[in-house]
Write a protein that holds these residues in place. Sequence first.
Motif, PDB file in Angstrom:
ATOM      1  N   LEU A  70      76.932  81.776 121.001  1.00 40.87           N
ATOM      2  CA  LEU A  70      76.127  80.593 121.315  1.00 40.87           C
ATOM      3  C   LEU A  70      74.910  80.900 122.185  1.00 40.87           C
ATOM      4  O   LEU A  70      73.825  80.370 121.930  1.00 40.87           O
ATOM      5  CB  LEU A  70      76.984  79.504 121.957  1.00 40.87           C
ATOM      6  CG  LEU A  70      78.127  78.944 121.106  1.00 40.87           C
ATOM      7  CD1 LEU A  70      78.915  77.911 121.893  1.00 40.87           C
ATOM      8  CD2 LEU A  70      77.622  78.376 119.809  1.00 40.87           C
ATOM      9  N   PRO A  71      75.025  81.739 123.222  1.00 39.29           N
ATOM     10  CA  PRO A  71      73.856  82.008 124.059  1.00 39.29           C
ATOM     11  C   PRO A  71      72.665  82.607 123.286  1.00 39.29           C
ATOM     12  O   PRO A  71      71.524  82.469 123.719  1.00 39.29           O
ATOM     13  CB  PRO A  71      74.370  82.999 125.110  1.00 39.29           C
ATOM     14  CG  PRO A  71      75.829  82.693 125.200  1.00 39.29           C
ATOM     15  CD  PRO A  71      76.238  82.343 123.786  1.00 39.29           C
ATOM     16  N   ASP A  72      72.932  83.237 122.142  1.00 36.83           N
ATOM     17  CA  ASP A  72      71.843  83.800 121.337  1.00 36.83           C
ATOM     18  C   ASP A  72      70.857  82.734 120.873  1.00 36.83           C
ATOM     19  O   ASP A  72      69.703  83.039 120.592  1.00 36.83           O
ATOM     20  CB  ASP A  72      72.406  84.534 120.115  1.00 36.83           C
ATOM     21  CG  ASP A  72      73.237  85.748 120.488  1.00 36.83           C
ATOM     22  OD1 ASP A  72      73.152  86.212 121.653  1.00 36.83           O
ATOM     23  OD2 ASP A  72      73.990  86.225 119.620  1.00 36.83           O
ATOM     24  N   TYR A  73      71.291  81.492 120.792  1.00 39.86           N
ATOM     25  CA  TYR A  73      70.422  80.398 120.330  1.00 39.86           C
ATOM     26  C   TYR A  73      69.615  79.781 121.459  1.00 39.86           C
ATOM     27  O   TYR A  73      68.812  78.891 121.224  1.00 39.86           O
ATOM     28  CB  TYR A  73      71.261  79.345 119.590  1.00 39.86           C
ATOM     29  CG  TYR A  73      71.887  79.930 118.353  1.00 39.86           C
ATOM     30  CD1 TYR A  73      71.156  80.057 117.184  1.00 39.86           C
ATOM     31  CD2 TYR A  73      73.193  80.421 118.369  1.00 39.86           C
ATOM     32  CE1 TYR A  73      71.717  80.629 116.051  1.00 39.86           C
ATOM     33  CE2 TYR A  73      73.755  80.992 117.246  1.00 39.86           C
ATOM     34  CZ  TYR A  73      73.008  81.099 116.087  1.00 39.86           C
ATOM     35  OH  TYR A  73      73.565  81.682 114.970  1.00 39.86           O
ATOM     36  N   LYS A  74      69.821  80.217 122.668  1.00 34.32           N
ATOM     37  CA  LYS A  74      69.093  79.840 123.886  1.00 34.32           C
ATOM     38  C   LYS A  74      69.301  78.391 124.322  1.00 34.32           C
ATOM     39  O   LYS A  74      69.612  78.132 125.458  1.00 34.32           O
ATOM     40  CB  LYS A  74      67.612  80.159 123.756  1.00 34.32           C
ATOM     41  CG  LYS A  74      67.343  81.647 123.624  1.00 34.32           C
ATOM     42  CD  LYS A  74      65.875  81.942 123.618  1.00 34.32           C
ATOM     43  CE  LYS A  74      65.531  83.380 123.639  1.00 34.32           C
ATOM     44  NZ  LYS A  74      66.024  84.252 122.651  1.00 34.32           N
ATOM     45  N   THR A  75      69.069  77.430 123.431  1.00 37.28           N
ATOM     46  CA  THR A  75      69.226  76.014 123.783  1.00 37.28           C
ATOM     47  C   THR A  75      70.044  75.305 122.703  1.00 37.28           C
ATOM     48  O   THR A  75      70.213  75.820 121.592  1.00 37.28           O
ATOM     49  CB  THR A  75      67.869  75.284 123.896  1.00 37.28           C
ATOM     50  OG1 THR A  75      67.270  75.234 122.599  1.00 37.28           O
ATOM     51  CG2 THR A  75      66.939  75.961 124.893  1.00 37.28           C
ATOM     52  N   ALA A  76      70.496  74.109 123.032  1.00 38.16           N
ATOM     53  CA  ALA A  76      71.222  73.310 122.045  1.00 38.16           C
ATOM     54  C   ALA A  76      70.328  72.990 120.848  1.00 38.16           C
ATOM     55  O   ALA A  76      70.798  72.913 119.717  1.00 38.16           O
ATOM     56  CB  ALA A  76      71.738  72.031 122.687  1.00 38.16           C
ATOM     57  N   GLN A  77      69.025  72.856 121.078  1.00 41.20           N
ATOM     58  CA  GLN A  77      68.102  72.596 119.969  1.00 41.20           C
ATOM     59  C   GLN A  77      68.038  73.801 119.031  1.00 41.20           C
ATOM     60  O   GLN A  77      68.046  73.642 117.810  1.00 41.20           O
ATOM     61  CB  GLN A  77      66.695  72.257 120.485  1.00 41.20           C
ATOM     62  CG  GLN A  77      65.720  71.901 119.372  1.00 41.20           C
ATOM     63  CD  GLN A  77      66.108  70.623 118.648  1.00 41.20           C
ATOM     64  OE1 GLN A  77      66.283  69.590 119.285  1.00 41.20           O
ATOM     65  NE2 GLN A  77      66.235  70.674 117.334  1.00 41.20           N
ATOM     66  N   GLY A  78      67.988  75.003 119.589  1.00 40.69           N
ATOM     67  CA  GLY A  78      67.984  76.208 118.764  1.00 40.69           C
ATOM     68  C   GLY A  78      69.247  76.317 117.931  1.00 40.69           C
ATOM     69  O   GLY A  78      69.204  76.681 116.747  1.00 40.69           O
ATOM     70  N   LEU A  79      70.376  75.980 118.537  1.00 43.81           N
ATOM     71  CA  LEU A  79      71.645  76.000 117.819  1.00 43.81           C
ATOM     72  C   LEU A  79      71.647  74.941 116.718  1.00 43.81           C
ATOM     73  O   LEU A  79      72.054  75.202 115.585  1.00 43.81           O
ATOM     74  CB  LEU A  79      72.805  75.780 118.787  1.00 43.81           C
ATOM     75  CG  LEU A  79      74.195  75.800 118.183  1.00 43.81           C
ATOM     76  CD1 LEU A  79      74.494  77.143 117.506  1.00 43.81           C
ATOM     77  CD2 LEU A  79      75.236  75.511 119.265  1.00 43.81           C
TER      78      LEU A  79
END
Length: 132
Positions: A70-79
């Motif tokens: 999950l941290p690879d996406y940086k933010t909830a928006q990126g995820l």
Amino acid sequence: MNRSTGIIVVTILLIAAGTAVTASQAGAQLAFSDQTDRGRTLYVNACAKCHGQQGQGDQAPRLIGTVTGLPDYKTAQGLFDYVSSQMPNDTPGSLKAEEYWDILAYILDANKLLPPNTTLGPDNAANINLKP
């Protein structure tokens, strides 16, 4: 109006204002709880077949627990951007936007990455950091 009547009126107004804040906070808690509950149900139906009933990772990466990507996406928006275009793997992009937000709220809450009493959506997702 005499002084004591004025104090009583102000006291009543302050009590009423306090009640309104409490009711508002309760409404936020209820919305958050509803979203994560919906997300859990949607997760079981759309994600668990690959990611496991508890998000432990079976045929696909772990989503809930100590080691996730999950941290690879940086933010909830990126995820959200990734998940809404690529998942479920067998029918990418097949869910409604609200359903993706609900699932992500459930996953982020389970990983303690969602701020308390937060209903996840496009208005706040860019501000929710996924780095623990």
